[in-house]
Design a protein around this motif. Structure first.
Motif, short mmCIF file in Angstrom:
data_model
loop_
_atom_site.label_atom_id
_atom_site.label_comp_id
_atom_site.label_asym_id
_atom_site.label_seq_id
_atom_site.Cartn_x
_atom_site.Cartn_y
_atom_site.Cartn_z
N HIS A 344 17.54 0.22 -22.93
CA HIS A 344 18.14 -0.36 -21.95
C HIS A 344 17.29 -1.79 -21.20
O HIS A 344 16.07 -1.38 -21.04
CB HIS A 344 17.98 0.66 -20.89
CG HIS A 344 18.34 0.50 -19.28
ND1 HIS A 344 18.99 1.29 -18.57
CD2 HIS A 344 17.98 -0.49 -18.47
CE1 HIS A 344 19.29 0.80 -17.45
NE2 HIS A 344 18.61 -0.19 -17.29
N TYR A 345 17.98 -2.79 -21.24
CA TYR A 345 17.24 -4.09 -20.69
C TYR A 345 17.95 -4.56 -19.92
O TYR A 345 19.16 -4.58 -19.76
CB TYR A 345 17.12 -4.78 -22.09
CG TYR A 345 16.19 -4.43 -23.26
CD1 TYR A 345 14.65 -4.69 -22.97
CD2 TYR A 345 16.49 -3.94 -24.31
CE1 TYR A 345 14.01 -4.18 -23.82
CE2 TYR A 345 15.67 -3.33 -25.12
CZ TYR A 345 14.25 -3.53 -24.95
OH TYR A 345 13.37 -3.07 -25.78
N PRO A 346 17.36 -5.22 -18.75
CA PRO A 346 16.00 -5.33 -18.57
C PRO A 346 15.28 -3.96 -18.12
O PRO A 346 16.16 -3.40 -17.52
CB PRO A 346 15.57 -6.38 -17.61
CG PRO A 346 16.72 -6.30 -16.72
CD PRO A 346 18.07 -6.15 -17.89
N ALA A 347 14.24 -3.44 -18.79
CA ALA A 347 13.79 -1.90 -18.60
C ALA A 347 13.13 -1.67 -17.36
O ALA A 347 11.91 -1.40 -17.24
CB ALA A 347 13.05 -1.58 -19.87
N ILE A 348 13.93 -2.15 -16.24
CA ILE A 348 13.26 -2.11 -14.78
C ILE A 348 13.39 -0.57 -14.36
O ILE A 348 14.53 -0.12 -14.24
CB ILE A 348 13.77 -2.91 -14.06
CG1 ILE A 348 13.53 -4.56 -14.44
CG2 ILE A 348 13.28 -2.86 -12.34
CD1 ILE A 348 14.34 -5.48 -13.61
N ALA A 349 12.22 0.01 -14.02
CA ALA A 349 12.24 1.37 -13.27
C ALA A 349 12.38 1.26 -12.05
O ALA A 349 11.38 0.99 -11.16
CB ALA A 349 11.01 2.11 -13.60
N VAL A 350 13.62 1.29 -11.36
CA VAL A 350 13.79 0.75 -9.99
C VAL A 350 13.18 1.76 -9.20
O VAL A 350 12.97 1.27 -8.02
CB VAL A 350 15.58 0.93 -9.94
CG1 VAL A 350 15.82 0.77 -8.40
CG2 VAL A 350 16.24 -0.17 -10.66
N THR A 351 13.02 2.88 -9.25
CA THR A 351 12.65 3.95 -8.46
C THR A 351 11.06 3.93 -8.34
O THR A 351 10.42 4.30 -7.25
CB THR A 351 12.95 5.38 -8.71
OG1 THR A 351 12.49 5.65 -9.99
CG2 THR A 351 14.48 5.63 -8.54
N GLN A 352 10.40 3.04 -9.19
CA GLN A 352 9.01 2.94 -9.02
C GLN A 352 8.77 1.60 -8.72
O GLN A 352 7.58 1.20 -8.61
CB GLN A 352 8.44 3.05 -10.71
CG GLN A 352 8.64 4.57 -11.10
CD GLN A 352 8.22 4.71 -12.51
OE1 GLN A 352 6.88 4.16 -12.99
NE2 GLN A 352 8.85 5.19 -13.45
N SER A 353 9.73 0.65 -8.43
CA SER A 353 9.56 -0.95 -8.20
C SER A 353 9.79 -0.98 -6.76
O SER A 353 10.67 -0.31 -6.24
CB SER A 353 10.56 -1.67 -8.87
OG SER A 353 10.22 -1.50 -10.28
N VAL A 354 9.07 -2.09 -6.08
CA VAL A 354 9.24 -2.12 -4.60
C VAL A 354 9.07 -3.45 -4.17
O VAL A 354 8.16 -3.99 -4.76
CB VAL A 354 8.33 -1.04 -3.58
CG1 VAL A 354 6.90 -1.53 -3.99
CG2 VAL A 354 8.63 -1.12 -2.33
N SER A 355 9.85 -3.91 -3.30
CA SER A 355 9.43 -5.48 -2.62
C SER A 355 9.19 -5.14 -1.26
O SER A 355 10.15 -4.74 -0.35
CB SER A 355 10.68 -6.35 -2.69
OG SER A 355 10.66 -7.61 -1.92
N ARG A 356 7.89 -5.64 -0.84
CA ARG A 356 7.44 -5.39 0.67
C ARG A 356 8.21 -6.34 1.51
O ARG A 356 8.08 -6.03 2.68
CB ARG A 356 6.02 -5.34 0.50
CG ARG A 356 5.32 -4.62 -0.15
CD ARG A 356 3.75 -4.87 -0.14
NE ARG A 356 2.93 -3.95 -0.95
CZ ARG A 356 1.72 -3.97 -1.21
NH1 ARG A 356 0.98 -4.72 -0.56
NH2 ARG A 356 1.08 -2.96 -1.79
N LEU A 357 8.67 -7.23 1.17
CA LEU A 357 9.43 -8.44 1.84
C LEU A 357 10.99 -8.26 1.91
O LEU A 357 11.40 -9.06 2.52
CB LEU A 357 8.88 -9.71 1.76
CG LEU A 357 7.35 -9.79 2.00
CD1 LEU A 357 7.21 -11.47 1.35
CD2 LEU A 357 7.00 -9.71 3.21
N MET A 358 11.49 -7.34 1.32
CA MET A 358 12.96 -7.30 1.16
C MET A 358 13.45 -6.94 2.39
O MET A 358 14.74 -7.70 2.73
CB MET A 358 13.30 -5.99 0.03
CG MET A 358 14.82 -5.99 -0.03
SD MET A 358 15.15 -4.81 -1.46
CE MET A 358 17.13 -4.73 -1.22
N ARG A 359 13.12 -6.29 3.29
CA ARG A 359 13.75 -6.05 4.68
C ARG A 359 13.47 -7.33 5.64
O ARG A 359 14.46 -7.55 6.48
CB ARG A 359 12.88 -5.06 5.42
CG ARG A 359 13.16 -3.52 4.83
CD ARG A 359 12.70 -2.43 5.61
NE ARG A 359 13.18 -1.19 5.06
CZ ARG A 359 14.10 -0.66 5.34
NH1 ARG A 359 15.14 -1.40 6.21
NH2 ARG A 359 14.65 0.73 5.04
#
Length: 441
Positions: A344-359
């Motif tokens: 599975h590429y890119p192997a991004i674990a979405v539930t463990q990733s966060v962007s503090r400025l997305m909002r």
């Protein structure tokens, strides 16, 4: 070091109101050269002579001990003789900056290594710099798209944000950086390859960057180079990015890896006599990291969006460097070895990733769709063990039922071929469609 490069360093020192200062080498212990004199400052560049037939060595003053100066070489330091003359050049290392660097591959001191001839007329800038004052920075208002659906849709970056990419070895960090460099909406991309294997440099430039190299600057220090050179590679890449930012451009700074940069600083610190603390890292490492990271971000005119890979030892996300970096940055993207092992590429674990400025930069419909997607994915992960052994009964949890029904489409959204680029409006539309919303971006 070539004679032309040394002449360039001497040219930098012209106009500095100092008398020519000299000293002599007294000891060489490991990586450290010790000399009696010259009178110089920390960070000042010095020249160590090796006779008339051999090129001199360029070194940097990194500390003092009693009446001696401690020097670290910017290159190989073999064949140094006792009593060799040490001459202070009167200034810190200055590297070439500007548009003449676009499309070029340079080393940690800014010299071209791509066999495309010398750089055109360029200005120079010191690698020693401070971060912009906090109150003079522009506010973060706009997203920076990188062309990777999992990032643009679910961990959206802002112009001027600093994000860590956390992963173990061999999980696809270089491939992900190449995708971002090719697909980004930034004006210029500066890439720092710190401590990289020599074989992978050519692969990264040829296979991952391709034609996009013409709007990139690549700074390279391979793993066999001295620690000070590897450390300077990170500083040089940041300095080049700062010049483009000060010209009002939006810059994407990709650095691989921050961990190798910290290890280089560890070697420099220990060679200078520092006392090791956490897992052998001296305190200067934990001072250097925030100083370097704070230099990225928005300025008065342009922005530097910094994406820094962090090589976590043994996939331990709480090891000292990863923990210190995560506390300083504005978000993190975690790459999963489990996903990579499944292809599975890119192997991004979405539930463990966060962007503090997305909002701050994503629209309300985009945010709503991303939250719904995350909830579905988290529900499926919570029930995964029951599902895998056949113990889950359909209808017992509506959220899990919905996740099961859409998991194939969700995985297709998260997977992306290296040469596949999705436009921002397409990404958000697909995300809203998966989450049950409309299709306008």
């Amino acid at each position: 070091m070539s004679g032309a490069w040394i002449d360039g360093l001497v040219e930098i020192a012209r106009g500095v109101p100092i008398i020519r200062r000299c000293g002599t080498v007294t000891d060489v212990v490991g990586l450290t050269i010790q000399s009696r004199g010259p009178a110089c400052r920390i960070g000042e560049i010095c020249r160590i002579s090796r006779g008339s037939e051999r090129e001199p060595i360029i070194a940097e003053a990194c500390g003092f001990r009693n009446e001696h100066v401690l020097l670290l070489p910017l290159g190989r330091a073999d064949e140094i003789e006792p009593g060799a003359r040490v001459t202070a050049l009167g200034d810190a290392l200055r590297v070439p900056v500007g548009t003449a660097l676009l499309g070029r591959i340079v080393d940690a001191t800014g010299r071209p290594i791509d066999d495309r001839g010398p750089l055109r007329t360029v200005s120079r800038r010191s690698t020693q710099a401070s971060a912009p004052p906090p109150l003079s920075r522009r506010q973060v208002r706009e997203p920076l798209w990188v062309g990777v659906r999992a990032v643009d849709g679910l961990v959206t970056c802002a112009k001027g944000q600093r994000v860590g990419i956390f992963a173990g070895a061999g999980v696809g960090k270089s491939m992900l950086l190449g995708m971002m460099a090719r697909n980004t909406s930034a004006d210029v991309t500066v890439i720092g390859l710190v401590g990289e294997r020599g074989r992978e440099v050519l692969q990264f430039v040829r296979d991952y960057l391709g034609a996009s190299l013409e709007r990139c600057v690549v700074v390279v220090a391979t793993s066999d180079e001295p620690p000070l050179v590897r450390l300077k590679a990170g500083l040089t890449a940041t300095t080049i990015a700062e010049e483009f930012r000060d010209r009002g451009m939006d810059v994407l700074l990709l650095m691989d890896s921050l961990t190798r940069l910290a290890r280089a600083q560890r070697e420099v610190g220990l060679s200078s006599g520092e006392v090791p603390t956490t897992r052998g890292y001296p305190s200067s490492v934990f001072t250097m990291l925030p100083e370097l990271l704070e230099r990225a971000g928005p300025g008065e005119q342009g922005t530097i969006t910094g994406l820094y890979t962090v090589l976590v030892e043994g996939d331990d996300m709480n090891e000292p460097i990863a923990d210190a970096v995560r506390a300083t940055l504005d978000g993190h993207v975690v790459l999963s070895r489990e996903l990579a092992n499944r292809g599975h590429y890119p192997a991004i674990a979405v539930t463990q990733s966060v962007s503090r400025l997305m909002r701050d930069v994503a629209g309300p419909e985009h945010l709503r769709a991303a939250e719904e997607f995350r909830e579905l994915l988290a529900s499926w992960e919570d029930a995964r063990d029951l599902i895998s052994i056949g113990a889950y009964e359909a209808g017992s949890n509506p959220q899990v039922d919905r996740a099961l029904a859409q998991m194939g489409l969700m995985r297709r959204f998260l997977r992306q071929a290296p040469d596949d680029r999705t436009r921002p409006e397409q990404c958000v539309a697909q995300l809203r469609e998966l989450s049950g919303g409309g299709c306008d971006a």
